[in-house]
Design a protein around this motif. Sequence first.
Motif, mmCIF file in Angstrom:
data_model
loop_
_atom_site.group_PDB
_atom_site.id
_atom_site.type_symbol
_atom_site.label_atom_id
_atom_site.label_comp_id
_atom_site.label_asym_id
_atom_site.label_seq_id
_atom_site.Cartn_x
_atom_site.Cartn_y
_atom_site.Cartn_z
ATOM 1 N N UNK A 1 1.829 9.680 -10.236
ATOM 2 C CA UNK A 1 0.818 9.778 -11.284
ATOM 3 C C UNK A 1 0.042 11.086 -11.174
ATOM 4 N N UNK A 2 -0.211 11.505 -9.961
ATOM 5 C CA UNK A 2 -0.935 12.758 -9.725
ATOM 6 C C UNK A 2 -0.146 13.942 -10.269
ATOM 7 N N UNK A 3 1.176 13.909 -10.109
ATOM 8 C CA UNK A 3 2.012 14.987 -10.650
ATOM 9 C C UNK A 3 1.952 15.023 -12.171
ATOM 10 N N UNK A 4 1.880 13.858 -12.801
ATOM 11 C CA UNK A 4 1.874 13.787 -14.259
ATOM 12 C C UNK A 4 0.494 14.018 -14.852
ATOM 13 N N UNK B 1 -9.717 6.696 -3.411
ATOM 14 C CA UNK B 1 -9.747 5.241 -3.214
ATOM 15 C C UNK B 1 -8.494 4.757 -2.493
ATOM 16 N N UNK B 2 -7.342 5.287 -2.862
ATOM 17 C CA UNK B 2 -6.096 4.894 -2.204
ATOM 18 C C UNK B 2 -6.119 5.319 -0.733
ATOM 19 N N UNK B 3 -6.621 6.513 -0.456
ATOM 20 C CA UNK B 3 -6.716 6.977 0.927
ATOM 21 C C UNK B 3 -7.689 6.101 1.720
ATOM 22 N N UNK B 4 -8.770 5.693 1.069
ATOM 23 C CA UNK B 4 -9.748 4.831 1.736
ATOM 24 C C UNK B 4 -9.126 3.470 2.060
ATOM 25 N N UNK B 5 -8.325 2.945 1.155
ATOM 26 C CA UNK B 5 -7.611 1.690 1.419
ATOM 27 C C UNK B 5 -6.680 1.827 2.620
ATOM 28 N N UNK B 6 -5.984 2.951 2.698
ATOM 29 C CA UNK B 6 -5.067 3.176 3.811
ATOM 30 C C UNK B 6 -5.834 3.233 5.139
ATOM 31 N N UNK C 1 0.827 -1.203 0.000
ATOM 32 C CA UNK C 1 0.000 0.000 0.000
ATOM 33 C C UNK C 1 0.864 1.256 0.000
ATOM 34 N N UNK C 2 1.980 1.227 0.717
ATOM 35 C CA UNK C 2 2.907 2.359 0.687
ATOM 36 C C UNK C 2 3.447 2.561 -0.727
ATOM 37 N N UNK C 3 3.770 1.454 -1.421
ATOM 38 C CA UNK C 3 4.217 1.548 -2.816
ATOM 39 C C UNK C 3 3.122 2.144 -3.698
ATOM 40 N N UNK C 4 1.897 1.700 -3.474
ATOM 41 C CA UNK C 4 0.772 2.224 -4.243
ATOM 42 C C UNK C 4 0.609 3.726 -4.019
ATOM 43 N N UNK C 5 0.731 4.162 -2.771
ATOM 44 C CA UNK C 5 0.579 5.591 -2.470
ATOM 45 C C UNK C 5 1.670 6.408 -3.159
ATOM 46 N N UNK C 6 2.903 5.897 -3.203
ATOM 47 C CA UNK C 6 3.982 6.599 -3.908
ATOM 48 C C UNK C 6 3.689 6.675 -5.408
#
Length: 95
Positions: A24-27, A40-45, A14-19
């Motif tokens: 991706x957000x920057x791009x 969704x990623x925040x909800x998973x965390x 999950x830490x890898x996914x967040x990175x």
Amino acid sequence: MSLHDDLTSVQRRLDDLMRCVARLDEQAGDSLDMRRVRADAAHLRESLGLLQASAPAAAGSRTVDMVSISDAPYDRGLWTDAEDEGLGSPYRHAP
């Protein structure tokens, strides 16, 4: 693997996914789809955090307390006016 090992493994992934989501957000920029991926990623965390918090409690609750039952006969007054299951009242005839 133990539960603790599995949770640790999921946390690393999950830490890898967040990175990856941050890169991706920057791009990709701020779009509706990107906001959804971030949410969704925040909800998973959050969900994993709740699972980690409840896991030790669930693992520790498996201990069973022994209950001793007396060998003394029950008080016959407990069964006054009780019907035998399947036979009906003692004052009526069984079918």
